[in-house]
Design a protein around this motif. Structure first.
Motif, PDB file in Angstrom:
ATOM      1  N   UNK A   1       0.838  -1.202   0.000  1.00 15.79           N
ATOM      2  CA  UNK A   1       0.000   0.000   0.000  1.00 15.79           C
ATOM      3  C   UNK A   1       0.874   1.255   0.000  1.00 15.79           C
ATOM      4  N   UNK A   2       1.950   1.214   0.767  1.00 16.91           N
ATOM      5  CA  UNK A   2       2.848   2.372   0.843  1.00 16.91           C
ATOM      6  C   UNK A   2       3.461   2.692  -0.514  1.00 16.91           C
ATOM      7  N   UNK A   3       3.937   1.677  -1.212  1.00 17.04           N
ATOM      8  CA  UNK A   3       4.553   1.906  -2.521  1.00 17.04           C
ATOM      9  C   UNK A   3       3.520   2.353  -3.550  1.00 17.04           C
ATOM     10  N   UNK A   4       2.299   1.804  -3.462  1.00 17.78           N
ATOM     11  CA  UNK A   4       1.240   2.233  -4.378  1.00 17.78           C
ATOM     12  C   UNK A   4       0.888   3.698  -4.141  1.00 17.78           C
ATOM     13  N   UNK A   5       0.786   4.085  -2.879  1.00 20.26           N
ATOM     14  CA  UNK A   5       0.492   5.478  -2.560  1.00 20.26           C
ATOM     15  C   UNK A   5       1.610   6.405  -3.001  1.00 20.26           C
ATOM     16  N   UNK A   6       2.852   5.981  -2.791  1.00 19.37           N
ATOM     17  CA  UNK A   6       3.993   6.790  -3.213  1.00 19.37           C
ATOM     18  C   UNK A   6       4.015   6.960  -4.725  1.00 19.37           C
ATOM     19  N   UNK A   7       3.729   5.869  -5.443  1.00 17.91           N
ATOM     20  CA  UNK A   7       3.718   5.936  -6.904  1.00 17.91           C
ATOM     21  C   UNK A   7       2.627   6.877  -7.404  1.00 17.91           C
ATOM     22  N   UNK A   8       1.467   6.864  -6.738  1.00 14.62           N
ATOM     23  CA  UNK A   8       0.369   7.739  -7.165  1.00 14.62           C
ATOM     24  C   UNK A   8       0.727   9.206  -6.953  1.00 14.62           C
ATOM     25  N   UNK A   9       1.340   9.527  -5.814  1.00 16.16           N
ATOM     26  CA  UNK A   9       1.763  10.904  -5.561  1.00 16.16           C
ATOM     27  C   UNK A   9       2.813  11.340  -6.585  1.00 16.16           C
ATOM     28  N   UNK A  10       3.747  10.454  -6.892  1.00 16.56           N
ATOM     29  CA  UNK A  10       4.766  10.788  -7.885  1.00 16.56           C
ATOM     30  C   UNK A  10       4.141  10.980  -9.269  1.00 16.56           C
ATOM     31  N   UNK A  11       3.121  10.176  -9.580  1.00 18.73           N
ATOM     32  CA  UNK A  11       2.422  10.323 -10.864  1.00 18.73           C
ATOM     33  C   UNK A  11       1.744  11.687 -10.951  1.00 18.73           C
ATOM     34  N   UNK A  12       1.049  12.086  -9.882  1.00 18.15           N
ATOM     35  CA  UNK A  12       0.406  13.404  -9.874  1.00 18.15           C
ATOM     36  C   UNK A  12       1.445  14.513 -10.020  1.00 18.15           C
ATOM     37  N   UNK A  13       2.574  14.354  -9.329  1.00 16.79           N
ATOM     38  CA  UNK A  13       3.630  15.351  -9.438  1.00 16.79           C
ATOM     39  C   UNK A  13       4.211  15.420 -10.833  1.00 16.79           C
ATOM     40  N   UNK A  14       4.418  14.266 -11.449  1.00 14.63           N
ATOM     41  CA  UNK A  14       4.967  14.236 -12.806  1.00 14.63           C
ATOM     42  C   UNK A  14       4.002  14.880 -13.805  1.00 14.63           C
ATOM     43  N   UNK A  15       2.707  14.668 -13.605  1.00 16.26           N
ATOM     44  CA  UNK A  15       1.719  15.294 -14.481  1.00 16.26           C
ATOM     45  C   UNK A  15       1.790  16.810 -14.386  1.00 16.26           C
TER      46      UNK A  15
ATOM     47  N   UNK B   1       4.202  22.617  -6.985  1.00 14.35           N
ATOM     48  CA  UNK B   1       3.379  21.548  -6.426  1.00 14.35           C
ATOM     49  C   UNK B   1       3.789  20.184  -6.989  1.00 14.35           C
ATOM     50  N   UNK B   2       4.255  20.164  -8.237  1.00 10.20           N
ATOM     51  CA  UNK B   2       4.735  18.908  -8.805  1.00 10.20           C
ATOM     52  C   UNK B   2       5.937  18.381  -8.037  1.00 10.20           C
ATOM     53  N   UNK B   3       6.890  19.257  -7.761  1.00 10.12           N
ATOM     54  CA  UNK B   3       8.077  18.856  -6.994  1.00 10.12           C
ATOM     55  C   UNK B   3       7.679  18.428  -5.588  1.00 10.12           C
ATOM     56  N   UNK B   4       6.753  19.178  -4.974  1.00 13.63           N
ATOM     57  CA  UNK B   4       6.309  18.846  -3.615  1.00 13.63           C
ATOM     58  C   UNK B   4       5.633  17.477  -3.584  1.00 13.63           C
ATOM     59  N   UNK B   5       4.758  17.203  -4.559  1.00 10.97           N
ATOM     60  CA  UNK B   5       4.077  15.912  -4.597  1.00 10.97           C
ATOM     61  C   UNK B   5       5.068  14.763  -4.783  1.00 10.97           C
ATOM     62  N   UNK B   6       6.030  14.944  -5.671  1.00 10.61           N
ATOM     63  CA  UNK B   6       7.042  13.909  -5.848  1.00 10.61           C
ATOM     64  C   UNK B   6       7.864  13.736  -4.575  1.00 10.61           C
TER      65      UNK B   6
END
Length: 212
Positions: free
Chosen positions: A74-88, A196-201
């Motif tokens: 769950x932790x890695x899935x959540x981290x990946x989702x935040x990084x995806x939002x940041x990358x977008x 915000x992208x950098x912060x989310x990542x």
């Protein structure tokens, strides 16, 4: 009991005000898409908290917090989702719907499917945050008023936390919307998206590398 509840509310309020991924996500949606999208994102976040509250009541959150393997997934899935939002946000800075100062509330009228997207963003971000499971199973029981049954006390504190989150993030969205003319400037929009992208990542990396 009221004294203990007031003290617990104060602790929850302080924790709610601490900037985190939720605030970064709301900032991104409110600045790039408008007040309505920001509020829908807040609604999704609130539903995510209620989901964790229900899982806690069912004992599943405690199981997650106790299982290193499930917690890691769950932790890695959540981290990946935040990084995806940041990358977008970094890939298309300033690409959101314009918050045109001359268009009245036009930016707050959702395009087809956009409202659901905002709501889903908030929900998924919180649903994939295992730290809430740790928070609800570790801290909330210590704050529960002693005059109530454990289940009732936990339910009450989860509700208080949800209401505090709704009040704080909705107020934050309102403040951002009041500064609409400032955020409509293309350079400001691009800068905000990049920040915000950098912060989310950063939050995603922090979640992925955290021990708990």
């Amino acid at each position: 009991m009221l004294t203990q509840l007031a003290a617990a509310t104060g602790v929850l309020a302080l924790l709610t005000l601490v900037p985190g991924p939720d605030m970064a996500i709301v900032t991104r949606r409110a600045v790039s898409r408008g007040r309505a999208d920001g509020l829908r994102t807040v609604g999704g976040i609130a539903v995510g908290l209620l989901l964790w509250g229900a899982l806690t009541a069912a004992g599943l959150a405690a199981l997650l917090a106790a299982s290193a393997e499930v917690f890691l997934v769950v932790k890695l899935a959540g981290a990946a989702y935040l990084c995806l939002l940041g990358a977008q946000a970094l890939r298309r800075p300033g690409a959101g719907t314009a918050l045109d100062g001359t268009a009245g509330d036009a930016a707050d009228r959702p395009a087809p499917g956009r409202g659901a997207s905002a709501w889903r963003t908030g929900l998924v971000a919180n649903a994939l945050n295992p730290k809430i499971a740790v928070f609800y199973t570790g801290l909330l029981p210590t704050l529960a008023p002693p005059g109530l049954r454990p289940a009732a006390g936990m339910a009450l504190l989860v509700l208080v936390h949800v209401l505090l989150t709704l009040a704080w993030l909705s107020t934050y969205v309102y403040v951002l919307s009041r500064a609409r003319r400032f955020f409509t400037r293309p350079r400001v929009r691009r800068t905000m998206d990049r920040v915000t992208g950098v912060v989310l990542i950063g939050f995603g990396v922090r979640v992925a590398t955290s021990a708990t």
